[in-house]
Design an enzyme around this catalytic site. Structure first.
Site, PDB file in Angstrom:
ATOM      1  CB  SER A 130      -0.926  -0.002   1.200  1.00  0.00           C
ATOM      2  OG  SER A 130      -0.165  -0.138   2.361  1.00  0.00           O
ATOM      3  CG  ASP A 152       7.700  -3.164  10.901  1.00  0.00           C
ATOM      4  OD1 ASP A 152       8.324  -2.880  11.937  1.00  0.00           O
ATOM      5  OD2 ASP A 152       8.075  -4.017  10.077  1.00  0.00           O
ATOM      6  CD  GLU A 229       0.429  -7.281  16.575  1.00  0.00           C
ATOM      7  OE1 GLU A 229       0.940  -6.716  17.562  1.00  0.00           O
ATOM      8  OE2 GLU A 229       0.874  -8.332  16.090  1.00  0.00           O
TER       9      GLU A 229
END
Lengths: 255, 423
Positions: A130, A152, A229
């Site tokens: 992306s 990240d 997450e």
């Protein structure tokens, strides 16, 4: 033995894919040359492939429905699955660079569609980078919401240009979002949280949502509760750092 | 396959570049680190003066061009420096250093800003507002204004009305960004993306219509097409498959797919025609551009008889009606002569005449010009074909993604759990 009956990568009880067959490395290099297919332009995105119930035949022009939510780096797709039932008429897509993870989300959606007829038809996933190919998927001002959840962190300063929220990439997100559209970011890394917030604050085409608006938005709660997450962070008793901003017309444009 | 590996290890071949002053006061050729300028008014070679205190180019120049008014000239390249010249006395009054190698430059229409793009996709701006070019400017810092995410930018261009800056990259993309009144704060507002090319975009040019005020954008690409765009919406107006329409592809098969990449284009005759340089073609393709119908069509091919000449760079002077062409390269491997350049011109674009290649002695500036720009008057055709071929290989290596065979990729993924049980 027919392949469709017993899929060894799927759970026998729920029919959903099992994550242990789709383990992937946590990081993927966004700078490397891509070898997956990329649509030439947004009009080349085949909606019938992603949303067969909304677009029964390929190349159907009379259905003007377009993707409105994009989850960038959707991971295992937890947020998308929750959003799908919350906004059943809105088309949404997850974008994920890691091949195996994308494959998992794809299987997960297919299994959910089978288990819950009529539901989860508005959600899909695509493997893409992306950071490079947003303009190939979305027209100007097409999106109403974009999500960047637990990206990240890329701690090293030398790798900051790999961060998915960066001053120059925000230009492209501002292009894809309609005026008033909302960009949601969240992380459990304080340093990255500050970075994302300051990038958005310093960008002339974004402004922060007020406390009141954040409270009223049902999606905000999902950011940490619905994603894999986020659940992991909650399990470990960690802190999260959200930054939620609205796309505005830059001030030197307003008369 | 092996051959290709070997080619990438060679020193990077840099194509020769040509730039023509908008009123044909001078012509500049860049070859390797050399910048050669010929003054047509004085009919003499120009000796360049460096007032900026910076070093001269020490590695291949990758971009060189005049500003729209002809007062400024910019050169930049692999040595990571950008030199800004005042063309009146050919003094370099400003040297800007870049973090990365520079691959494209542009000068804003009013001459107030110089923009350059590096190999990592970042576009930088240097502010020259209020500067008259008479004394050295000293140290100038560039500011980043926009970025193509880690893609090599191949061209930068300002729209003639000065409202937009257009950047093209190897990822098939053309980005049109609003060039704001305070550009040092960045160019954040994207007007459109022009998407449709299926290979790297190699060149850009604007066409202005005589009757209607709207300017359209032309682009040439490694996919052998020239396309016409409306930049305000990003809409693709027309596609001209130059190599097929010009009859270059009739016999060649798939293997030579990349043989006819468009290397350069420029508008001639008040934008009625577009001159197109195509890889491996010993000639120029003229494409006619119908502004009101918004269409492109191949008008004719001007072949070069008698000399092997594959143009790789073009420049047009509107006031004289002359198209300048160059072929050549620097750092050529396996060649007796490390750098080569050959300049030719075409004239006669007026409607009554047939455009034709001009003999060397009839070229403006004559043999003196050729000696300055080429470095020599005598030419041996075959070495230029070799040079054009080397430039082609270098361009492919730089701009086309490496393709790995499917077996290789599958072999690397053989241990994937999710694929194990599937057919």
């Amino acid at each position: 033995m027919p392949e469709t009956e017993v899929n060894p990568t799927h759970s026998k009880s729920t029919g959903l894919p099992r994550k242990r067959f789709y383990r992937a490395r946590a990081h993927s290099n966004p700078l490397s040359d891509s070898h997956f297919p990329v649509p030439i332009s947004p009009s080349h995105v085949d909606y019938s492939l992603h949303y067969p119930q909304f677009f029964p035949s390929a190349g159907q022009a009379n259905n003007s429905k377009k993707i409105q939510f994009a989850d960038i780096g959707c991971g295992f797709g937890g947020l998308l699955i929750s959003l799908s039932t919350l906004f059943p008429e809105t088309l949404m897509i997850g974008m994920e660079l890691r091949d195996k993870v994308t494959e998992y989300v794809k299987e997960r959606i297919l299994a959910l569609r089978v288990a819950n007829p009529g539901q989860y038809q508005n959600v899909s996933v695509v493997r893409t980078n992306s950071m490079k190919y947003i303009p190939n998927y979305f027209e100007k001002a097409q999106l109403t919401k974009m999500f960047f959840l637990f990206p990240d962190p890329h701690f090293k300063e030398k790798n900051h240009r790999r961060r998915v929220i960066s001053p120059h990439l925000l230009d492209e997100y501002a292009y894809a979002l309609e005026v008033g559209g909302i960009i949601y970011t969240i992380t459990d890394v304080e340093e990255l949280g500050e970075w994302m917030k300051s990038c958005l604050e310093n960008h002339p085409m974004f402004e922060a949502l007020s406390e009141k608006e954040l409270e009223a938005d049902p999606v905000v709660k999902l950011l940490s509760s619905a994603t894999e997450e986020g659940q992991k962070v909650a399990r470990n008793g960690g802190q999260t750092f959200p930054a939620i901003f609205r796309r505005i017309v830059p001030s030197d444009q307003t008369p | 396959m092996e051959e290709r590996e070997e080619a990438t290890k060679d020193v990077e071949v840099a194509p020769a570049l040509i730039a023509v002053h908008p009123h044909q006061r001078s012509v500049a050729v860049a070859i390797g680190p050399d910048l050669r300028v010929f003054d047509l008014h004085a009919s003499a070679a120009v000796s360049l003066v460096d007032d900026s205190g910076g070093p001269f180019h020490s590695d291949s120049i990758r971009a060189a061009r005049f500003g729209a008014k002809g007062k400024l000239f910019v050169s930049a390249g692999d040595d990571k420096i950008v030199k800004i010249w005042s063309t009146e006395f050919w003094r370099c009054f400003c040297t800007v250093s870049s973090e990365k190698r520079v691959c494209a430059v542009a000068i804003s229409i009013d001459g107030s800003y110089v923009c350059f793009a590096d190999k990592f996709g970042v576009v930088w701006i240097v502010d020259l507002t209020g500067y008259d070019g008479n004394q050295p400017l000293g140290d100038k810092k560039a500011t980043a204004i926009l970025s193509h995410y880690c893609s090599i930018i191949t061209r930068l261009e300002f729209s003639p009305d000065g409202r937009f800056i257009v950047s093209a990259d190897r990822d098939f993309k053309i980005r049109v960004t609003v060039f704001s009144k305070r550009p040092l704060n960045g160019a954040h507002e994207i007007q459109s993306f022009c998407l449709g090319h299926t290979e790297f975009v190699s060149c850009l040019a604007f066409v202005h219509g005589q009757d209607c005020p709207q300017d359209f954008l032309l682009s040439g690409s490694g996919d052998s097409t020239v396309r016409l765009w409306d930049i305000s919406s990003g809409a693709l107006l027309d596609t001209c498959e130059v190599s097929i329409k010009a009859g270059l592809l009739e016999s060649s098969g798939e293997a030579q797919e990349n043989d006819h990449a468009i290397t350069d284009l420029c508008t001639v005759l008040d934008s009625l025609l577009v001159a197109v340089a195509v890889q491996s073609l010993q000639g120029i393709v003229l494409v006619s551009c119908n502004h009101s119908a918004r269409t492109l069509s191949v008008a004719k091919v001007v072949p070069f008889a008698g000399e092997a000449f594959v143009p790789i760079g073009l420049g047009y002077c509107p006031s004289e009606g002359i198209l300048w062409m160059i072929t050549g390269a620097s750092s050529l491997p396996r060649s007796s002569c490390p750098s080569l350049a050959r300049v030719r011109v075409i004239s006669g674009f007026d409607v009554e005449q047939e455009p034709a290649v001009v003999e060397d002695d009839k070229v403006p500036g004559g043999e003196k010009l050729l000696e300055t720009l080429q470095g020599t008057v005598s030419v041996n055709g075959n070495v230029f074909l070799e040079a054009a071929e080397a430039v082609k290989t270098a361009m492919c290596n730089l701009l086309i993604k490496k393709q790995y065979p499917a077996e290789n990729r599958d072999f690397r993924k053989r241990t994937r759990n999710d694929r194990k049980f599937k057919p």
